[in-house]
Structure formats: C-alpha cells, structure tokens
Enzyme design. Structure first.
Site, PDB file in Angstrom:
ATOM      1  N   ARG A  50      -5.341  -4.531 -17.057  1.00  0.00           N
ATOM      2  CA  ARG A  50      -5.270  -5.480 -15.946  1.00  0.00           C
ATOM      3  C   ARG A  50      -5.846  -6.834 -16.333  1.00  0.00           C
ATOM      4  NH1 ARG A  50      -9.056  -5.877 -12.108  1.00  0.00           N
ATOM      5  NH2 ARG A  50      -9.759  -3.728 -12.446  1.00  0.00           N
ATOM      6  N   TYR A 102      14.030 -20.452  -1.426  1.00  0.00           N
ATOM      7  CA  TYR A 102      14.174 -18.998  -1.488  1.00  0.00           C
ATOM      8  C   TYR A 102      13.601 -18.358  -0.226  1.00  0.00           C
ATOM      9  CZ  TYR A 102      13.105 -14.225  -2.992  1.00  0.00           C
ATOM     10  OH  TYR A 102      12.983 -12.865  -3.063  1.00  0.00           O
ATOM     11  N   ASP A 174       9.529 -24.649  -8.823  1.00  0.00           N
ATOM     12  CA  ASP A 174      10.212 -23.385  -9.081  1.00  0.00           C
ATOM     13  C   ASP A 174      11.409 -23.706  -9.973  1.00  0.00           C
ATOM     14  OD1 ASP A 174      11.832 -21.109  -9.064  1.00  0.00           O
ATOM     15  OD2 ASP A 174      11.429 -20.636  -6.968  1.00  0.00           O
ATOM     16  N   LYS A 199      15.038 -12.928 -13.412  1.00  0.00           N
ATOM     17  CA  LYS A 199      16.377 -13.502 -13.409  1.00  0.00           C
ATOM     18  C   LYS A 199      16.855 -13.804 -14.831  1.00  0.00           C
ATOM     19  CE  LYS A 199      16.004 -13.354  -8.866  1.00  0.00           C
ATOM     20  NZ  LYS A 199      14.593 -13.102  -8.559  1.00  0.00           N
TER      21      LYS A 199
END
Length: 375
Positions: A50, A102, A174, A199
């Site tokens: 982590r 988005y 973005d 993506k």
C-alpha cells in the site's frame, strides 16, 4: 528523455531491463510485504504494498516522463485519483469545474464534495470572460477537461491556467481523452494532470486504473501521496504491469485511433440524418483552432447528434454491428453509448447524442457499419 518524441518515451520510460535478470519485459512484483531490518530499516526500499511497489514505481516513472512531470501517483481507478486529489483540499475551498464533464466527476462534486466542506461551481470553460468573472473570488482549484465528455468541448489550457494562477488556484487537467501523445497540459501551464489509465493507457478494456502527474514534487503532491497511502486506493501490481505494457504500444494505437476517427467523423458530418458531429478535428467545430494549437492530433472520441432525436439515436445504436453498446473508451474495439440513458436520474447529455469511441478496426468497415445503421 525530454529530447525524445512522445512515442519513443512511451516505449522506453519505466521499461528498463530488469537489473537482476536482464529481462527486457519488466517483472511483476506481487509481494504485499517486504523484509526490513529490526528497527524497520527498508533494506530494499520498500515496506508494504500500500505504501509502495516496484511495479507501480515503474509505471509512475513512465507517466511522469510522458507528461513531463516531476512525480506521479497511481490509483485503483480514475475516480479514486480524482477523489483523493479533491479531498486533499482544505475544508472551505472553492473549486471550479467545467459545465460539460465526465458524469462520475459530476456525481462526485454534486453529492460528496459538499459533505467535505468544499464549495463547488461550474462554468463554461470555453467562455474566458465567464471564467475570469468566476476567478474574481477566492479559488483553490480550477478543473479543466479537454476534450470534454461527451460533447467534445475544447478549452484553452494556457489561457485558463493563466486565469487560475492569477486567482491563486491550482490548475488540474483531465487528459484522458487526449493522452500525452496528443496533448501535454503541464507544458501549457497546468499544475496537475489526471488520467483514467483504464482507457487509452490500458488500451484493451481489461484493466482499471487512474493516475495523477504533478508538475512539481511539492508539499501538495506529498499531501496527496500521504492520503493515498493512508486511505488505500492503491493500484494493484498486476494492473500496473498491464498499464505499463499498454504504454509501449500507445503511440501506434493513438495514431490509428485518430486516423480512423478522422474518416468516420467526415462521413458522419456529411450524412443527412446527422445534425451535428462533435469532433475537434472538423474545421466546423467551434474549438478547432484551439485544438489545432494545443494538440498534436484530435483524438478518437466523438459524439454524434441526430436530427430525429432520442428514438433515432437509440435505433442507430441498436442497429450497429461492429460498434458494441458499452461504457468506457480507448480499447481496441469500437464502442457506442447513448450517454443520457446511463447517466442516472438526472442526465445532462442531450437525448439525441451518441458517444463513440473509435477503435482499431478498418475504417472502411466502421463507416459501412454506421451507413447501414443510419439507413
């Protein structure tokens, strides 16, 4: 790697041969914990997955190199990246978002950020006077999405960054639709770039991920990194490896994506059933000149609006054979989606609009598929 072309950087950044074996393909480090000394000494530089992982570090190196940033962070999803960043702002911060963006981001800033004490406003980022007026009051962060989702609006990154900085705000872009192969917001004045690496970076519709790239490894970047460590929205090593592998072919894929989109957009723009094609590569697009100035190519996302409205859009989506009706974008296969139908109880997308992710099939076949669906 600053002197190399982006396609070359994509192939080589973070991809150095494994020093232990000489393997050209980077290994996957799946360990959740790493041996340390009696007093917690990090013998190999790592303690717990982590907190850090060699595979993630390779991907972060690649993303920072591609965007020209000082440091990068990787996350379990694009939403995790956005949420961790925005929740790192002090309570009472005012944040400005684009009016077209988005839907996941819209839900985040409408439903959850106010609970965190953030003040949220939206503005048409294409209207610099409106943005300038909005920046006249104290502002912590200006969020840009260009090209936007799903209307493919174009925002002038350099101009908006100047306005945001004059107001004392950080500027975030973005860059998911464009990727750093087509657009590099940090070079245009942005402070942070966000990606849904699900993506185009992943490129095969089989991995979920997100990333932030920072222009400076400053106190705020460290604050976001600390929040990521503590709250745990980390990217799994295998996912990091898949995204890193996707980087190698990103340049080639983006070239073909864009070439296919150019041909399909031209066909759709000339079709009598089509009222509007939203693709910044078309000279008729209101943001074409800005896109041409700040992008190397115009991307493979477009949206098409039909004269006959919602029912016609749904009929076309149902008749398409090569285009799969599915959420997401950036994979090898072409996708289509009636965005208003998937945006929940309060859709913002026009009912006549289909969002299209143009894939890597032969362009003639994609055009033929839309031709038969449009009738």
């Amino acid at each position: 790697m600053n002197s190399l072309h982006p396609g070359t950087v994509a192939v080589h950044a973070g991809q150095q041969p494994d020093p232990a074996t000489g393997a050209v393909a980077p290994p996957i480090h799946l360990a959740t914990t790493f041996r340390h000394g009696p007093a917690g000494e990090r013998l190999g530089g790592y303690e717990y997955q982590r907190e850090g992982n060699p595979t993630n570090d390779r991907l972060r190196e690649a993303l920072a190199a591609l965007e020209g940033g000082a440091t990068a962070l990787t996350f379990a999803s694009g939403m995790a990246a956005m949420t961790t960043l925005l929740e790192s702002l002090p309570a009472g911060s005012r944040v400005l978002f684009p009016d077209d963006c988005y839907s996941g981001l819209r839900m985040l800033f409408s439903e959850f950020l106010p609970e965190r004490g953030l003040h949220v406003e939206t503005v048409d980022m294409g209207d610099l006077d409106a943005v300038r007026e909005a920046c006249a009051r104290p502002l912590a962060l200006l969020w840009i999405e260009t090209p936007s989702n799903p209307r493919l609006k174009i925002s002038d990154i350099a101009a908006l960054a100047a306005l945001g900085h004059a107001a004392g705000a950080m500027v975030v872009v973005d860059n998911t639709f464009a990727t750093p192969l087509l657009q590099r917001p940090l070079a245009l004045g942005a402070d942070i770039v966000m990606h849904s690496t699900t993506k185009y970076f992943g490129g095969h519709s089989d991995v979920l991920g997100g990333a932030l790239v920072f222009a400076r490894d400053d106190d705020f970047a460290k604050k976001v990194a600390h929040r990521l460590h503590v709250t745990g929205a980390v990217l799994a090593p295998f996912s990091a490896w898949l995204i890193l592998r996707g980087c190698r072919s990103l340049g080639a894929r983006m070239a073909m994506h864009c070439a296919n989109a150019r041909r399909l957009a031209a066909f759709l723009a000339a079709h009598p059933a089509v009222a509007r094609v939203n693709w910044p590569g078309l000279p008729t697009h209101p943001g074409h000149a800005i896109a041409a100035a700040q992008m190397r190519d115009f991307g493979a996302m477009l949206s098409v609006q039909l004269h006959a409205g919602r029912e016609a859009a749904l009929a076309v989506a149902g008749k398409l054979r090569l285009f799969t009706n599915a959420t997401s974008l950036g994979g090898c296969e072409s996708l289509v989606e009636h965005r208003a139908s998937v945006e929940g109880a309060h859709p913002r997308s026009p009912q006549d609009l289909l969002r299209v992710s143009v894939g890597l099939e032969d362009a003639d076949d994609l055009i033929a598929d839309f031709a038969q669906a449009l009738g």
